[in-house]
Design a protein around this motif. Structure first.
Motif, PDB file in Angstrom:
ATOM      1  N   LYS A   6      18.068  12.181 -11.051  1.00 50.75           N
ATOM      2  CA  LYS A   6      18.118  12.368 -12.721  1.00 50.75           C
ATOM      3  C   LYS A   6      16.784  12.602 -13.304  1.00 50.75           C
ATOM      4  CE  LYS A   6      18.534   7.483 -13.827  1.00 50.75           C
ATOM      5  NZ  LYS A   6      19.220   6.417 -14.703  1.00 50.75           N
ATOM      6  N   ASN A   7      15.607  11.960 -12.715  1.00 49.97           N
ATOM      7  CA  ASN A   7      14.248  12.099 -13.303  1.00 49.97           C
ATOM      8  C   ASN A   7      13.487  13.486 -12.809  1.00 49.97           C
ATOM      9  OD1 ASN A   7      15.019   9.834 -14.553  1.00 49.97           O
ATOM     10  ND2 ASN A   7      14.167   8.356 -13.214  1.00 49.97           N
ATOM     11  N   PHE A   8      13.871  13.819 -11.995  1.00 49.19           N
ATOM     12  CA  PHE A   8      13.207  14.964 -11.447  1.00 49.19           C
ATOM     13  C   PHE A   8      12.990  16.160 -12.508  1.00 49.19           C
ATOM     14  CE2 PHE A   8      13.760  19.068  -8.440  1.00 49.19           C
ATOM     15  CZ  PHE A   8      12.565  19.167  -8.206  1.00 49.19           C
ATOM     16  N   LYS A   9      11.790  16.622 -12.378  1.00 49.06           N
ATOM     17  CA  LYS A   9      11.182  17.562 -12.990  1.00 49.06           C
ATOM     18  C   LYS A   9      10.677  18.776 -12.062  1.00 49.06           C
ATOM     19  CE  LYS A   9       9.541  14.337 -16.625  1.00 49.06           C
ATOM     20  NZ  LYS A   9       8.637  13.540 -16.415  1.00 49.06           N
ATOM     21  N   ASP A  10      11.305  19.962 -12.283  1.00 52.76           N
ATOM     22  CA  ASP A  10      11.172  21.087 -11.103  1.00 52.76           C
ATOM     23  C   ASP A  10      10.087  21.842 -11.650  1.00 52.76           C
ATOM     24  OD1 ASP A  10      11.468  22.821  -9.172  1.00 52.76           O
ATOM     25  OD2 ASP A  10      13.561  23.105  -9.648  1.00 52.76           O
ATOM     26  N   PHE A  11       9.128  22.135 -11.092  1.00 47.43           N
ATOM     27  CA  PHE A  11       7.968  22.995 -11.278  1.00 47.43           C
ATOM     28  C   PHE A  11       7.801  24.134 -10.409  1.00 47.43           C
ATOM     29  CE2 PHE A  11       6.712  18.996 -13.240  1.00 47.43           C
ATOM     30  CZ  PHE A  11       6.134  19.492 -14.334  1.00 47.43           C
ATOM     31  N   SER A  12       8.963  24.395  -9.506  1.00 50.21           N
ATOM     32  CA  SER A  12       9.158  25.400  -8.375  1.00 50.21           C
ATOM     33  C   SER A  12       9.335  26.693  -9.266  1.00 50.21           C
ATOM     34  CB  SER A  12      10.059  25.308  -7.446  1.00 50.21           C
ATOM     35  OG  SER A  12      11.400  25.055  -8.011  1.00 50.21           O
ATOM     36  N   THR A  13       8.757  27.770  -8.508  1.00 46.74           N
ATOM     37  CA  THR A  13       9.067  29.223  -9.121  1.00 46.74           C
ATOM     38  C   THR A  13       9.713  29.957  -8.174  1.00 46.74           C
ATOM     39  OG1 THR A  13       6.864  30.096  -7.842  1.00 46.74           O
ATOM     40  CG2 THR A  13       6.755  29.088 -10.331  1.00 46.74           C
ATOM     41  N   ARG A  14      10.316  29.503  -7.167  1.00 48.72           N
ATOM     42  CA  ARG A  14      11.111  30.270  -6.453  1.00 48.72           C
ATOM     43  C   ARG A  14      10.117  31.112  -5.300  1.00 48.72           C
ATOM     44  NH1 ARG A  14      14.101  26.911  -8.577  1.00 48.72           N
ATOM     45  NH2 ARG A  14      16.257  27.016  -9.177  1.00 48.72           N
ATOM     46  N   GLN A  15       9.124  31.031  -5.416  1.00 50.07           N
ATOM     47  CA  GLN A  15       8.179  31.829  -4.468  1.00 50.07           C
ATOM     48  C   GLN A  15       7.880  30.686  -3.247  1.00 50.07           C
ATOM     49  OE1 GLN A  15       5.003  32.685  -7.082  1.00 50.07           O
ATOM     50  NE2 GLN A  15       5.527  34.728  -7.261  1.00 50.07           N
ATOM     51  N   GLU A  16       8.227  29.497  -3.381  1.00 47.14           N
ATOM     52  CA  GLU A  16       7.861  28.545  -2.307  1.00 47.14           C
ATOM     53  C   GLU A  16       9.170  28.619  -1.585  1.00 47.14           C
ATOM     54  OE1 GLU A  16       6.813  27.515  -6.308  1.00 47.14           O
ATOM     55  OE2 GLU A  16       8.735  27.790  -5.655  1.00 47.14           O
ATOM     56  N   LYS A  17       8.906  28.466  -0.146  1.00 50.79           N
ATOM     57  CA  LYS A  17       9.959  28.847   0.737  1.00 50.79           C
ATOM     58  C   LYS A  17       9.938  27.813   1.910  1.00 50.79           C
ATOM     59  CE  LYS A  17      10.773  32.923  -1.069  1.00 50.79           C
ATOM     60  NZ  LYS A  17      12.073  33.147  -1.865  1.00 50.79           N
ATOM     61  N   MET A  18      11.465  27.770   2.453  1.00 52.69           N
ATOM     62  CA  MET A  18      11.334  26.877   3.663  1.00 52.69           C
ATOM     63  C   MET A  18      10.720  27.548   4.733  1.00 52.69           C
ATOM     64  SD  MET A  18      14.902  25.611   5.651  1.00 52.69           S
ATOM     65  CE  MET A  18      15.400  24.571   4.134  1.00 52.69           C
ATOM     66  N   ALA A  19       9.960  27.041   5.524  1.00 49.27           N
ATOM     67  CA  ALA A  19       9.253  27.425   6.701  1.00 49.27           C
ATOM     68  C   ALA A  19      10.286  28.073   7.735  1.00 49.27           C
ATOM     69  CB  ALA A  19       8.303  26.441   7.246  1.00 49.27           C
ATOM     70  N   THR A  20       9.785  28.973   8.525  1.00 47.35           N
ATOM     71  CA  THR A  20      10.531  29.502   9.689  1.00 47.35           C
ATOM     72  C   THR A  20       9.820  29.200  10.887  1.00 47.35           C
ATOM     73  OG1 THR A  20       9.740  31.688   9.422  1.00 47.35           O
ATOM     74  CG2 THR A  20      11.448  31.379   8.138  1.00 47.35           C
ATOM     75  N   ARG A  21      10.541  29.296  11.895  1.00 49.16           N
ATOM     76  CA  ARG A  21       9.976  29.309  13.373  1.00 49.16           C
ATOM     77  C   ARG A  21       8.695  30.253  13.429  1.00 49.16           C
ATOM     78  NH1 ARG A  21      12.143  25.790  15.956  1.00 49.16           N
ATOM     79  NH2 ARG A  21      11.429  26.357  17.866  1.00 49.16           N
ATOM     80  N   LYS A  22       8.792  31.537  12.716  1.00 49.61           N
ATOM     81  CA  LYS A  22       7.358  32.316  12.901  1.00 49.61           C
ATOM     82  C   LYS A  22       6.145  31.489  11.938  1.00 49.61           C
ATOM     83  CE  LYS A  22      10.031  36.474  12.585  1.00 49.61           C
ATOM     84  NZ  LYS A  22      10.229  37.749  11.960  1.00 49.61           N
ATOM     85  N   ASP A  23       6.583  30.470  11.216  1.00 49.99           N
ATOM     86  CA  ASP A  23       5.401  29.782  10.540  1.00 49.99           C
ATOM     87  C   ASP A  23       4.789  28.520  11.511  1.00 49.99           C
ATOM     88  OD1 ASP A  23       5.483  31.324   8.158  1.00 49.99           O
ATOM     89  OD2 ASP A  23       7.419  30.200   7.589  1.00 49.99           O
ATOM     90  N   ILE A  24       5.389  28.123  12.574  1.00 55.79           N
ATOM     91  CA  ILE A  24       4.977  27.254  13.160  1.00 55.79           C
ATOM     92  C   ILE A  24       3.530  26.996  13.579  1.00 55.79           C
ATOM     93  CG2 ILE A  24       5.441  25.867  15.304  1.00 55.79           C
ATOM     94  CD1 ILE A  24       8.233  26.414  15.376  1.00 55.79           C
ATOM     95  N   ASP A  25       3.000  28.134  14.386  1.00 56.94           N
ATOM     96  CA  ASP A  25       1.793  28.168  14.617  1.00 56.94           C
ATOM     97  C   ASP A  25       0.733  27.932  13.243  1.00 56.94           C
ATOM     98  OD1 ASP A  25       2.284  28.055  17.303  1.00 56.94           O
ATOM     99  OD2 ASP A  25       1.361  30.064  17.657  1.00 56.94           O
ATOM    100  N   LYS A  26       1.083  28.777  12.277  1.00 56.48           N
ATOM    101  CA  LYS A  26       0.283  28.775  10.917  1.00 56.48           C
ATOM    102  C   LYS A  26       0.519  27.254  10.489  1.00 56.48           C
ATOM    103  CE  LYS A  26       1.292  33.249   9.691  1.00 56.48           C
ATOM    104  NZ  LYS A  26       1.898  34.413   8.616  1.00 56.48           N
ATOM    105  N   LEU A  27       1.354  26.699  10.418  1.00 53.05           N
ATOM    106  CA  LEU A  27       1.519  25.186  10.020  1.00 53.05           C
ATOM    107  C   LEU A  27       0.720  24.287  10.841  1.00 53.05           C
ATOM    108  CD1 LEU A  27       5.251  24.840   9.251  1.00 53.05           C
ATOM    109  CD2 LEU A  27       3.622  24.367   7.429  1.00 53.05           C
ATOM    110  N   VAL A  28       0.656  24.455  12.133  1.00 51.09           N
ATOM    111  CA  VAL A  28      -0.148  23.433  12.951  1.00 51.09           C
ATOM    112  C   VAL A  28      -1.605  23.875  12.561  1.00 51.09           C
ATOM    113  CG1 VAL A  28      -1.354  23.356  15.258  1.00 51.09           C
ATOM    114  CG2 VAL A  28       1.249  23.675  14.877  1.00 51.09           C
TER     115      VAL A  28
END
Length: 146
Positions: A6-28
Motif C-alpha cells: 500500500k506504500n509502494f511508489k512506482d517509478f517504472s517506465t515499462r522500459q525495464e524488463k524481466m531478464a531472459t536466458r539470453k541475458d545470463i552472460d550479460k548479467l554475470v
C-alpha cells in the motif's frame, strides 16, 4: 527496510524488463563490473547457474545492461530483494529506482504484500532510493562474515 504494498511508489517506465536466458552472460559480466572483478575471465557454469533470469529485472541502453535488481527469495507474503546495482557512469539518473519499481510491481502483482531488503547503515545514497519507493527502516542488523 520493509515496503508494504500500500506504500509502494512506482517509478517504472515499462522500459525495464524481466531478464531472459539470453541475458545470463550479460548479467554475470554486469555483476563482475559492479564488484570490480575481471571481465575477461571466461564465464563458468557455476556463475551461469547462479543467475535466475525470472528473478532479475534489468534496464538496458543500446543493448547493454546499465541497471538491475533481483530477489533472493520469496514466501507467501514477502519477497527479499538482493542485488541492486547501476553501472558507475549511469548512476544518479534514476535507473535503480526504475528497475526496483519494476521488480516490486511484478511481485506485488503476484499477490505478495511486503518487500524486504538489507543495506549498510553507511550507504546513504541507496537508502534514499529505497525511501523514495516507500521503504521504511525496520531496525538494525549485524551480518557476520567468516
Amino acid at each position: 527496510f520493509i515496503l508494504k504494498k500500500k506504500n509502494f511508489k512506482d517509478f517504472s517506465t515499462r522500459q525495464e524488463k524481466m531478464a531472459t536466458r539470453k541475458d545470463i552472460d550479460k548479467l554475470v559480466l554486469f555483476d563482475r563490473s559492479i564488484e570490480k572483478e575481471d571481465l575477461n575471465k571466461p564465464i563458468s557454469k557455476i556463475e551461469r547457474s547462479r543467475i535466475q533470469p525470472k528473478e532479475n529485472f534489468i534496464f538496458k541502453i543500446k543493448g547493454k545492461i546499465v541497471s538491475k535488481a533481483n530477489i533472493h527469495g520469496y514466501s507467501k507474503n514477502y519477497f527479499q530483494i538482493g542485488g541492486v546495482g547501476t553501472a558507475e557512469k549511469h548512476r544518479g539518473k534514476g535507473y535503480a529506482k526504475r528497475v526496483m519499481s519494476a521488480l516490486c510491481r511484478h511481485y506485488f502483482d503476484q499477490g505478495l504484500r511486503y518487500a524486504l531488503l538489507f543495506t549498510a547503515n553507511t550507504n546513504k545514497a541507496t537508502q534514499k532510493v529505497y525511501k523514495t519507493l516507500g521503504f521504511k527502516p525496520t531496525g538494525k542488523f549485524i551480518i557476520a562474515r567468516y
